[in-house]
Design a protein around this motif. Structure first.
Motif, PDB file in Angstrom:
ATOM      1  N   LEU A  76      39.520  47.454  40.776  1.00 21.54           N
ATOM      2  CA  LEU A  76      40.637  46.533  40.552  1.00 21.54           C
ATOM      3  C   LEU A  76      40.432  45.684  39.302  1.00 21.54           C
ATOM      4  O   LEU A  76      41.374  45.430  38.543  1.00 21.54           O
ATOM      5  N   GLY A  77      39.217  45.223  39.086  1.00 23.64           N
ATOM      6  CA  GLY A  77      38.950  44.316  37.978  1.00 23.64           C
ATOM      7  C   GLY A  77      38.961  44.993  36.621  1.00 23.64           C
ATOM      8  O   GLY A  77      39.291  44.350  35.612  1.00 23.64           O
ATOM      9  N   THR A  78      38.650  46.295  36.566  1.00 28.62           N
ATOM     10  CA  THR A  78      38.599  46.977  35.280  1.00 28.62           C
ATOM     11  C   THR A  78      39.972  47.067  34.601  1.00 28.62           C
ATOM     12  O   THR A  78      40.114  46.650  33.449  1.00 28.62           O
ATOM     13  N   PRO A  79      41.013  47.592  35.264  1.00 27.98           N
ATOM     14  CA  PRO A  79      42.320  47.615  34.586  1.00 27.98           C
ATOM     15  C   PRO A  79      42.871  46.230  34.292  1.00 27.98           C
ATOM     16  O   PRO A  79      43.513  46.025  33.256  1.00 27.98           O
ATOM     17  N   LEU A  80      42.609  45.271  35.180  1.00 28.39           N
ATOM     18  CA  LEU A  80      43.053  43.905  34.912  1.00 28.39           C
ATOM     19  C   LEU A  80      42.337  43.326  33.696  1.00 28.39           C
ATOM     20  O   LEU A  80      42.939  42.640  32.866  1.00 28.39           O
ATOM     21  N   GLY A  81      41.052  43.595  33.585  1.00 29.76           N
ATOM     22  CA  GLY A  81      40.292  43.108  32.441  1.00 29.76           C
ATOM     23  C   GLY A  81      40.743  43.749  31.139  1.00 29.76           C
ATOM     24  O   GLY A  81      40.837  43.082  30.109  1.00 29.76           O
ATOM     25  N   VAL A  82      41.019  45.058  31.180  1.00 31.25           N
ATOM     26  CA  VAL A  82      41.498  45.744  29.976  1.00 31.25           C
ATOM     27  C   VAL A  82      42.849  45.189  29.555  1.00 31.25           C
ATOM     28  O   VAL A  82      43.098  44.945  28.361  1.00 31.25           O
ATOM     29  N   ALA A  83      43.748  44.971  30.523  1.00 32.09           N
ATOM     30  CA  ALA A  83      45.066  44.410  30.208  1.00 32.09           C
ATOM     31  C   ALA A  83      44.935  43.012  29.606  1.00 32.09           C
ATOM     32  O   ALA A  83      45.623  42.670  28.637  1.00 32.09           O
ATOM     33  N   ALA A  84      44.035  42.199  30.172  1.00 37.78           N
ATOM     34  CA  ALA A  84      43.823  40.851  29.633  1.00 37.78           C
ATOM     35  C   ALA A  84      43.268  40.916  28.211  1.00 37.78           C
ATOM     36  O   ALA A  84      43.665  40.136  27.343  1.00 37.78           O
ATOM     37  N   ALA A  85      42.365  41.851  27.964  1.00 38.75           N
ATOM     38  CA  ALA A  85      41.799  41.989  26.618  1.00 38.75           C
ATOM     39  C   ALA A  85      42.877  42.378  25.608  1.00 38.75           C
ATOM     40  O   ALA A  85      42.906  41.854  24.483  1.00 38.75           O
TER      41      ALA A  85
END
Length: 265
Positions: A76-85
């Motif tokens: 869950l955190g990986t796609p959210l982190g990529v989107a935030a980046a």
């Protein structure tokens, strides 16, 4: 003068490595102690405490919980982190706001875990979220995201825009450019951040201790609970296995991607 400075630097570096690694080595040595209590130097060599640790349902059950929790949080955190980046690096934002958002998203890296745990406990309890698995998942997603954001931001800052321009010139749509050009180039950095996030999530205790309930426990918390009533080398055996897993993960990341990509430019 330069010779003495070089010698001093090497000596200081060696002393620092000894200071950092000596406790880990001591734990590993204690884990193979043949005696009934942790003792250094050990009374003899034996692997029976590894067997005892693997046969303990408190350890195996909590290890499975930690493994599943870390996997879900990373997924869950990986796609959210990529989107935030992407939002921070390429969003049409003022530089001051971009810096503020980056500081907010990366704050879990520097804020003490106990502070994050208490804040999550108060916030989630106020919102009526009492399910331990849901609270743990949300908390660990918060731990994973900063690592993915950090590596993704570093990769985006060094990304060659001519690659996307060439794809656009050849008629590729924005979606095709993202999925076939940009993300494949960023994949090593994203994977490195996700791997670090997984390790941190699996080893976390400071945040998890505020989010569990009586029927749910992670492996680090199970170790802490076991030590309250027992004092045998099985704790050192479990700790040694965690050290080995963490070290193996870090070595894989270093070998495949290099830690400099994680640290950024």
């Amino acid at each position: 003068m330069s010779t003495y400075f070089s010698l001093f630097r090497r000596t200081g570096t060696a002393a620092l490595f000894v200071f950092l690694l000596a406790p880990l080595v001591a734990v590993i040595i204690v884990s193979v102690n043949a005696g009934a209590t942790p003792k250094f130097p050990p009374e003899g060599f034996s692997l029976r405490w590894y067997g005892a640790a693997l046969a303990n349902p408190a350890f195996t059950g909590s290890a499975l919980t930690s493994l599943v929790l870390a996997a879900v949080a990373t997924a869950l955190g990986t796609p959210l982190g990529v989107a935030a980046a992407f939002g921070i690096a390429r969003g049409k934002l003022p530089s001051s706001l971009r810096g503020l958002l980056e500081a907010i998203f990366l704050s879990p890296l520097i804020v003490p875990g106990i502070v994050i745990g208490v804040a999550l406990l108060v916030t989630l309890s106020t919102a009526g979220l009492r399910d331990a698995w849901l609270r743990l998942t949300l908390g660990h997603v918060l731990l994973v995201m900063p690592y993915v954001i950090r590596t993704s931001l570093a990769a985006l800052q060094s990304f060659d825009p001519s690659l996307e321009e060439a794809a656009h010139t050849l008629g590729a749509s924005r979606r095709q450019i993202l999925t076939r050009v940009t993300l494949p180039v960023l994949r090593p950095a994203i994977f490195a951040g996700a791997a670090f996030g997984f390790i941190i999530s699996f080893d976390d205790a400071a945040v998890s201790i505020f989010l569990i309930d009586s029927s749910t426990s992670t492996l680090p918390l199970a170790i802490m609970s076991y030590m309250q009533y027992n004092f045998d080398p099985s704790i050192a055996a479990v700790s040694s296995m965690l050290i080995a897993i963490t070290l193996a993960g870090a070595l894989v990341i270093e070998r495949v991607f290099g830690l400099k990509k994680f640290l950024g430019n």
